[in-house]
Design an enzyme around this catalytic site. Structure first.
Site, PDB file in Angstrom:
ATOM      1  N   GLU A  42      43.421  40.413  35.705  1.00 10.41           N
ATOM      2  CA  GLU A  42      44.369  41.233  34.943  1.00 10.41           C
ATOM      3  C   GLU A  42      45.676  41.424  35.712  1.00 10.41           C
ATOM      4  OE1 GLU A  42      42.449  44.257  31.822  1.00 10.41           O
ATOM      5  OE2 GLU A  42      43.160  45.280  33.597  1.00 10.41           O
ATOM      6  N   HIS A  45      21.322  26.656  42.780  1.00 12.88           N
ATOM      7  CA  HIS A  45      20.415  25.929  41.889  1.00 12.88           C
ATOM      8  C   HIS A  45      20.932  25.925  40.454  1.00 12.88           C
ATOM      9  CE1 HIS A  45      17.373  25.950  45.133  1.00 12.88           C
ATOM     10  NE2 HIS A  45      17.988  27.074  45.446  1.00 12.88           N
ATOM     11  N   LYS A  81      44.122  45.402  21.191  1.00 15.35           N
ATOM     12  CA  LYS A  81      43.857  46.843  21.004  1.00 15.35           C
ATOM     13  C   LYS A  81      44.481  47.307  19.695  1.00 15.35           C
ATOM     14  CE  LYS A  81      43.615  48.789  25.678  1.00 15.35           C
ATOM     15  NZ  LYS A  81      44.255  49.675  26.637  1.00 15.35           N
TER      16      LYS A  81
HETATM   17  O1  PA5 Z   1      42.798  48.274  34.454  1.00 11.95           O
HETATM   18  C1  PA5 Z   1      43.096  48.842  33.413  1.00 11.95           C
HETATM   19  O2  PA5 Z   1      44.152  49.426  33.278  1.00 11.95           O
HETATM   20  C2  PA5 Z   1      42.128  48.838  32.240  1.00 11.95           C
HETATM   21  O3  PA5 Z   1      40.978  48.100  32.512  1.00 11.95           O
HETATM   22  C3  PA5 Z   1      41.731  50.280  31.904  1.00 11.95           C
HETATM   23  O4  PA5 Z   1      41.092  50.849  33.008  1.00 11.95           O
HETATM   24  C4  PA5 Z   1      40.812  50.321  30.696  1.00 11.95           C
HETATM   25  O5  PA5 Z   1      41.446  49.745  29.595  1.00 11.95           O
HETATM   26  C5  PA5 Z   1      40.433  51.749  30.365  1.00 11.95           C
HETATM   27  O6  PA5 Z   1      41.557  52.540  30.149  1.00 11.95           O
HETATM   28  P1  PA5 Z   1      41.472  54.116  30.100  1.00 11.95           P
HETATM   29  O7  PA5 Z   1      41.045  54.603  31.434  1.00 11.95           O
HETATM   30  O8  PA5 Z   1      42.838  54.593  29.726  1.00 11.95           O
HETATM   31  O9  PA5 Z   1      40.452  54.460  29.033  1.00 11.95           O
END
Ligand code: PA5
Length: 471
Positions: free
Chosen positions: A299, A328, A441
């Site tokens: 990410e 394996h 989203k």
């Molecule tokens: O790294 C990130 O920003 C995401 O993986 C968030 O942690 C995830 O989408 C969850 O978001 P939130 O803590 O606002 O619910």
């Protein structure tokens, strides 16, 4: 302390598939780049999206430890089950810490042998999975003895919000007006939907500090509360992270493990055609830390545009594997398939327990195993696989961890977080945003009928509508 043996990433070991040692030697362009990036990181640490760098240091550390320990103390003895509700950066660190630092059988142990309540981290909205965990909590102690740790920085994440709405309703029905004593929420200290709910319903809350994004939040109350509830030494975890941070603040490439890791992986991933990065611990306890690493690396670095807005399609595909299990399963591909991977192995020097293979079977073919330790077999298998990778000119490196404990896991987390910051600078991309996650989203909101997102209903059906291409 953790060390990285990267000799097998160099051309001296794997020919044209490795980095020329001259390219990372003192005075090289890479060494100069690290010097200036280190100066830049020293200036930005603790500011903007780099507030996570200060999590292992006072005053943030002191404040968080005090708040987390107070919440743990208030919950002491009252709960048999702890259920974390969160996703992505609000869950992967919790899973990683628990699996690395408590036995795999933790939830199955008798209460007197466990250092805290059973722990479940539900990071999905698979209804069968969710319902089965709730059923178990009902049977083992009941909802009254189940603490829900809702983690959401924004409070807007559909998966966590849906889970929260279910458990709030169940708790209200089971416990009446005091249902809030079974919820500890970790969220933004000042703003956001979850913060508003917490204020309204008077839950105990812990902060996800400003400027700490989900995937850099494991060392904040996001990861610390569930860890401390389950008896993990969070002081040692933060001390390990701080020690690694200090090492990784060194501007000299050869003395800075995070800078070296980033330099090698970026060079191998961009100039040498190895955009796939495998992390393969030779230790079951560390396997789920590889899931945490996958989010951080994917990410943070997978970005279409560079810092000036030009399309670059940066990023590397992180892959997890387990030694020896995946020898394996995957190593055939890793050695003879496309030479497009860097293999990162994790070696543990001292296991907390060992098992001796007995003598006396009396079969010639298996004689060599008699009287040996299982850890010795694991180490030999790892060394042999490393040799096999070099034999087929596959660049690889080993992260050596003296033992799996809170201090070294803290070091490991800090190592990868800082390596990610360096890799972002080397790739000239923003390591802290995730613009590509938004479209899915928003389309989900549209499909689920959220006001303001109706346009996605026609857009999604228009793009994916009826097709004859189904068999
Ligand atoms: O790294 C990130 O920003 C995401 O993986 C968030 O942690 C995830 O989408 C969850 O978001 P939130 O803590 O606002 O619910």
């Amino acid at each position: 302390m953790i060390s990285i043996d990267f000799a097998n990433c160099l051309s001296s070991r794997v020919g044209a598939h490795g980095v020329d040692p001259a390219k990372i030697s003192p005075g090289s362009a890479a060494a100069d780049a690290i010097q200036s990036h280190t100066a830049r990181l020293a200036k930005t640490r603790g500011t903007g999206w780099e507030r996570w760098r200060e999590l292992p240091f006072d005053p943030m550390k002191k404040d968080h430890l005090a708040q987390v320990k107070a919440a743990v103390k208030a919950a002491h003895g009252k709960f048999d089950n702890l259920v974390v509700l969160g996703i992505g950066g609000s869950a992967l660190g919790n899973i990683a810490l628990q699996s690395a630092l408590n036995p795999a059988t933790y939830n199955l142990q008798a209460p007197v042998d466990r250092k805290g309540p059973r722990l479940f981290v539900i990071d999905n909205v698979d209804p069968a999975y969710f319902a089965s965990v709730l059923d178990l909590c009902e049977q083992q102690g009941g909802l009254g003895r189940t603490l829900f740790n809702v983690i959401s920085k924004s409070g807007e994440t559909a998966e966590t919000a849906a889970q929260f709405m279910v458990i709030r309703d169940l708790l209200k029905k089971a416990l009446g007006p005091n249902y809030g004593s079974n919820i500890v929420a970790v969220t933004d200290p000042a703003k956001g939907t979850m913060r508003q709910i917490c204020e309204r319903e008077k839950f105990t809350t812990l902060p996800v500090p400003d400027g700490v994004g989900g995937r850099f939040s494991v060392l904040s109350p996001v990861g610390l509360f569930s860890a401390a509830m389950c008896g993990i030494d969070i002081d040692a975890l933060l001390a390990g992270a701080a020690a690694m941070d200090t090492r990784c603040s060194n501007p000299t490439l050869a003395q800075n493990p995070a800078a070296m890791l980033a330099t090698l992986l970026v060079e191998l991933g961009t100039s040498l055609g190895k955009p796939n990065h495998v992390l393969m611990p030779y230790c079951n306890q560390l396997y789920l830390l590889a899931d945490w690493y996958r989010q951080l690396w994917a990410e943070s670095l997978g970005k279409k545009n560079d810092a000036t807005g030009n399309p670059v399609y940066a990023g590397f595909t992180p892959i997890k594997a387990l030694g020896t299990t995946d020898q394996h399963s995957q190593v055939q591909l890793y050695r003879e398939g496309p030479n497009d991977k860097v293999l990162g192995m994790i070696e543990v020097e001292h296991f907390s327990r060992d098992v001796t293979i007995p003598t006396g079977l009396g079969v010639d073919a298996l004689q060599y195993l008699e009287g040996k330790h299982m850890s010795a077999l694991l180490a030999a298998e790892k060394r042999a696989t490393e040799y096999a990778f070099v034999d087929s000119l596959r660049p690889n490196y080993t992260i050596r961890m003296p033992r799996v404990d809170a201090h070294h896991v803290g070091e490991f987390i800090s190592l990868w977080q800082i390596a990610t910051a360096y890799a972002g600078l080397l790739l000239n991309i923003d390591a802290y945003d995730q613009p590509a996650v938004e479209l899915g989203k928003q389309a989900t909101f549209g499909l689920m009928g959220r006001a303001g997102y109706e346009r996605f209903q026609t857009q999604v059906h228009g793009a994916l509508g009826a097709t004859e291409w189904v068999v």
